[in-house]
Design a protein around this motif. Structure first.
Motif, short mmCIF file in Angstrom:
data_model
loop_
_atom_site.label_atom_id
_atom_site.label_comp_id
_atom_site.label_asym_id
_atom_site.label_seq_id
_atom_site.Cartn_x
_atom_site.Cartn_y
_atom_site.Cartn_z
N SER A 171 1.32 -0.88 -0.09
CA SER A 171 -0.03 -0.15 -0.02
C SER A 171 0.97 1.07 0.11
O SER A 171 1.17 2.54 -0.96
N ILE A 172 2.23 1.62 1.07
CA ILE A 172 2.40 2.27 1.13
C ILE A 172 3.51 2.64 0.20
O ILE A 172 3.68 3.73 -0.99
N ASP A 173 3.67 1.92 -1.08
CA ASP A 173 4.48 1.76 -1.92
C ASP A 173 3.95 2.24 -3.32
O ASP A 173 4.31 3.17 -4.09
N LYS A 174 2.60 2.03 -3.03
CA LYS A 174 1.51 2.42 -4.05
C LYS A 174 1.29 3.71 -3.83
O LYS A 174 1.37 4.77 -4.64
N TRP A 175 1.21 4.15 -2.53
CA TRP A 175 0.66 5.85 -2.42
C TRP A 175 1.39 6.40 -2.76
O TRP A 175 1.33 7.44 -3.61
N ILE A 176 2.89 6.28 -2.70
CA ILE A 176 3.95 7.39 -3.10
C ILE A 176 4.37 7.79 -4.41
O ILE A 176 4.54 8.05 -4.74
N MET A 177 3.91 6.28 -5.09
CA MET A 177 3.93 6.02 -6.31
C MET A 177 3.04 6.98 -6.95
O MET A 177 3.02 7.93 -8.25
N ILE A 178 2.10 7.22 -6.61
CA ILE A 178 1.10 7.79 -7.40
C ILE A 178 1.45 9.49 -7.05
O ILE A 178 0.83 10.01 -8.06
N ALA A 179 1.73 9.92 -5.68
CA ALA A 179 2.37 10.74 -5.35
C ALA A 179 3.17 11.88 -6.11
O ALA A 179 3.19 13.02 -6.88
N VAL A 180 4.04 11.24 -6.31
CA VAL A 180 5.50 11.37 -7.13
C VAL A 180 4.60 11.97 -8.74
O VAL A 180 5.06 12.98 -9.10
N GLN A 181 4.02 10.66 -8.82
CA GLN A 181 3.50 10.96 -10.22
C GLN A 181 2.43 11.92 -10.65
O GLN A 181 1.92 12.76 -11.28
N ASN A 182 1.93 12.76 -9.59
CA ASN A 182 1.39 13.63 -9.44
C ASN A 182 1.97 14.50 -8.62
O ASN A 182 1.27 15.63 -7.84
N GLN A 183 3.03 14.80 -8.60
CA GLN A 183 3.60 16.33 -8.69
C GLN A 183 3.65 16.73 -7.19
O GLN A 183 3.63 18.13 -7.07
N ILE A 184 3.82 15.82 -6.13
CA ILE A 184 3.93 16.03 -4.91
C ILE A 184 5.28 16.78 -4.28
O ILE A 184 5.81 16.77 -5.33
N GLN A 185 4.68 18.04 -3.12
CA GLN A 185 5.66 18.43 -2.99
C GLN A 185 6.45 18.67 -1.04
O GLN A 185 7.48 18.62 -1.43
N LYS A 186 5.22 17.74 -0.37
CA LYS A 186 5.31 17.85 0.64
C LYS A 186 5.05 16.45 0.82
O LYS A 186 3.64 16.64 1.18
N LEU A 187 5.78 15.78 1.52
CA LEU A 187 5.55 14.57 1.71
C LEU A 187 5.97 14.00 3.82
O LEU A 187 7.09 14.15 3.97
N GLU A 188 5.09 13.67 4.34
CA GLU A 188 5.65 13.09 5.48
C GLU A 188 4.78 11.58 5.60
O GLU A 188 3.90 11.26 5.29
N ILE A 189 6.20 11.21 6.37
CA ILE A 189 5.82 9.10 6.62
C ILE A 189 6.39 9.17 8.18
O ILE A 189 7.82 9.12 8.54
N LYS A 190 5.27 9.07 8.86
CA LYS A 190 5.61 7.68 9.85
C LYS A 190 5.41 6.87 10.49
O LYS A 190 4.06 6.19 9.79
N ILE A 191 6.23 5.93 10.27
CA ILE A 191 6.19 4.42 10.83
C ILE A 191 5.49 3.98 12.08
O ILE A 191 6.67 4.44 12.29
N VAL A 192 4.72 3.69 12.71
CA VAL A 192 4.86 3.33 14.35
C VAL A 192 5.26 1.56 14.11
O VAL A 192 4.07 0.48 13.11
N VAL A 193 5.81 1.20 14.53
CA VAL A 193 6.58 0.40 14.88
C VAL A 193 6.23 -0.42 15.82
O VAL A 193 6.10 -0.05 16.71
N LEU A 194 4.54 -2.00 15.94
CA LEU A 194 3.71 -2.00 16.46
C LEU A 194 4.44 -3.35 17.84
O LEU A 194 4.28 -3.55 18.40
N ASN A 195 5.76 -4.07 17.37
CA ASN A 195 6.66 -4.40 17.89
C ASN A 195 8.20 -4.61 17.75
O ASN A 195 8.41 -5.00 16.47
N ARG A 196 8.64 -5.67 18.84
CA ARG A 196 10.16 -5.59 18.20
C ARG A 196 10.87 -6.50 17.12
O ARG A 196 11.91 -6.52 16.36
N TYR A 197 9.46 -7.17 16.57
CA TYR A 197 9.52 -8.17 14.94
C TYR A 197 9.37 -7.49 14.42
O TYR A 197 9.51 -8.00 13.15
#
Length: 275
Positions: free
Chosen positions: A28-54
């Motif tokens: 999902s994330i890679d597809k969303w980023i691809m669409i954003a880049v193709q649609n001339q994204i100017q500002k992007l913030e990505i926050k990944i919440v790691v749910l566990n140590r694995y």
């Protein structure tokens, strides 16, 4: 997002705050980023919440580094692997928080982004998973480069947390105008050397740097100086004839010597400072 791709709607800003297991978020994330880049994204913030140590931080796709329109990129808990692609010609602000970055990739970003300002928070290297190997910029002892950071266009560097290996290489940042350390392991000797060689430095901020004890700041270019929470500072000597603003706020009693400052310098001191 599919509608944006189909209709070719322009995406100016996108914020991704993801709390999903790695296997569910990767596609999902890679597809969303691809669409954003193709649609001339100017500002992007990505926050990944790691749910566990694995769980794993997310590895950013190569398409992101083709985003010629991107001006602002802020990442939390992501990996910036090394790719040959580097077309971030408009990127001005890059913030990395608690993420992993290949040191060669960091070198490329700094070198090939003429407008870049860098904000780093406790980053570590992908290959050895070691914070200290940040010192091997461009490969270092691995034989892939000289081990010296080349960043002639970098004018601002903000460092928070542990990235000690990178500090000795910052002497190459000849055009740096603003340098800020927050809870960083900078020593007295490294700080003195940085201030001495960074001849264009105008602003220096030191907050919570507990490894500093006796420092001497001598610079003709410095106009703003801020020192806070120096928990082990015993002596500070300031020789800055063009200083316009000086803020000093440390709880412990410190010997402070002002050798050369402007008469109209705006100075603020915590009460425990000794002349």
């Amino acid at each position: 997002m599919q509608r944006y791709l189909t209709k070719k709607y322009r995406i100016t800003e996108m914020y991704l705050d993801i709390a999903l297991p790695y296997e569910k978020r990767e596609t999902s994330i890679d597809k969303w980023i691809m669409i954003a880049v193709q649609n001339q994204i100017q500002k992007l913030e990505i926050k990944i919440v790691v749910l566990n140590r694995y769980d794993y931080s997310h590895r950013l796709p190569e398409i992101l580094f083709c985003a010629k329109s991107l001006k602002y990129l802020k990442c939390l808990k992501v990996e910036l692997p090394y790719y040959e692609t580097m077309e971030l010609t408009s990127l001005k602000y890059l913030t990395l928080e608690r993420g992993a970055v290949n040191v060669d990739m960091l070198q490329r970003i700094i070198s090939f982004c003429p407008l870049i300002e860098l904000d780093v928070t406790s980053i570590h290297d992908l290959e050895e998973d070691s914070l200290s190997c940040m010192g091997k910029v461009n490969g270092g002892d691995e034989g892939r480069g000289s081990g010296t950071m080349q960043a002639p266009s970098l004018q601002k560097f903000v460092g928070y947390g542990y990235f000690a290996g990178l500090l000795p290489h910052m002497v190459a940042l000849k055009n740096l105008k603003k340098l800020e350390f927050d809870c960083a392991p900078v020593t007295d000797d490294i700080l003195s050397e940085l201030v001495y060689v960074l001849v264009a430095l105008e602003t220096l901020v030191l907050i919570g740097c507990s490894t500093l004890e006796c420092i001497k700041i001598s610079s003709n270019s410095l106009t703003q100086l801020r020192i806070e929470e120096g928990f082990h500072l015993m002596k500070v000597t300031i020789d800055t004839p063009n200083l316009l603003e000086f803020s000093y706020n440390c709880e412990m009693e410190t010997s402070l010597s002002l050798i050369s400052v402007l008469d109209h310098c705006n100075a603020r001191f915590f009460p425990s400072v000794k002349d």
